[in-house]
Motif scaffolding. Sequence first.
Motif, mmCIF file in Angstrom:
data_model
loop_
_atom_site.group_PDB
_atom_site.id
_atom_site.type_symbol
_atom_site.label_atom_id
_atom_site.label_comp_id
_atom_site.label_asym_id
_atom_site.label_seq_id
_atom_site.Cartn_x
_atom_site.Cartn_y
_atom_site.Cartn_z
ATOM 1 N N GLY A 11 0.662 -1.322 0.012
ATOM 2 C CA GLY A 11 0.021 0.015 0.077
ATOM 3 C C GLY A 11 0.974 1.201 -0.013
ATOM 4 O O GLY A 11 0.203 2.302 0.146
ATOM 5 N N VAL A 12 2.189 1.111 -0.047
ATOM 6 C CA VAL A 12 2.994 2.323 -0.340
ATOM 7 C C VAL A 12 3.607 2.463 -1.701
ATOM 8 O O VAL A 12 4.537 1.797 -1.904
ATOM 9 N N ASP A 73 -0.831 10.277 1.797
ATOM 10 C CA ASP A 73 -0.222 9.018 2.175
ATOM 11 C C ASP A 73 0.385 9.074 3.778
ATOM 12 O O ASP A 73 0.612 7.902 4.351
ATOM 13 N N LYS A 102 2.624 5.730 9.046
ATOM 14 C CA LYS A 102 1.256 5.260 8.316
ATOM 15 C C LYS A 102 1.110 3.741 8.722
ATOM 16 O O LYS A 102 2.103 3.013 8.600
ATOM 17 N N VAL A 104 -0.352 0.246 7.807
ATOM 18 C CA VAL A 104 -0.776 -0.529 6.511
ATOM 19 C C VAL A 104 -0.561 -1.999 6.899
ATOM 20 O O VAL A 104 0.274 -2.601 7.272
ATOM 21 N N ASN A 105 -1.880 -2.596 6.783
ATOM 22 C CA ASN A 105 -2.185 -4.042 7.253
ATOM 23 C C ASN A 105 -1.583 -4.427 8.570
ATOM 24 O O ASN A 105 -0.986 -5.470 8.923
ATOM 25 N N HIS A 109 4.412 2.066 9.051
ATOM 26 C CA HIS A 109 5.678 2.424 8.451
ATOM 27 C C HIS A 109 6.080 3.607 8.590
ATOM 28 O O HIS A 109 5.070 4.688 8.697
#
Length: 241
Positions: A11-12, A73, A102, A104-105, A109
């Motif tokens: 997702g990045v 983001d 951030k 993600v899952n 991150h």
Amino acid sequence: MFNLNLFKNIGVPLYLLIYLIIPYSAITQTLKVDFIRNLENSLNARDLEFIRNNFRNDESQNIAKQFSKIINDFPDSKWKIKRFKSNIPNKDILKIKVSGEKIVNGEIHILESNFDYLFSIVNGKIDEGIIKNLFTTIRNDDEKIDISFKIPDRVLTGSTYDIDIIINKPLEEVIIAGAIKPHQVNSFFEQEILLEPLAAGGIFKITRAPSKPGIQIWSGIIAHPKGMITFTKSIDIVAEI
């Protein structure tokens, strides 16, 4: 062993590594302490109007667009700005740091980016901006990977130089994947980095600088059982040092 398919779903997108490289114009007539503080506050407050008022009109839309990408983001990203003395006539330098997180899952991150912004002032607004000494990482390993980045800030045109990304404590009998790739400023959005197993404890590359002065950009990935690290580094290609 890690699953390389996780990277595809992280997702990045790759542009997160390099959107800070785009050379847009910058800020206003006098670089007083109050102005630098106001600029820093406007970025942290997501005040695009302040940016539009202080950038050249022909660049303001692009600046707002790129800034919006960063905020989208990394919504909690924080900016720190300091003035740096410039030895180049009619040029000023700002040292800028951007950090953010951030999820993600379920994994955090972390973005860390440091760069110098070199620019001149035209009609009371900052113009001819270019980013130098950029180093950006996005990592989800909670800094558990002991890694060293040995990439020069500047090299001579046409010279040979080393790029070493060293994992200081590699795990035995564990496959580590990675890759590094140069990018052209106007075409990096169309390029991909393909992971390959690394035989040694990191990435070790000997390369040659372009024959003309400018900026060379390298982006890379290290995929490790403890997490992943993506990085981008800009290198000044100069005629003399």
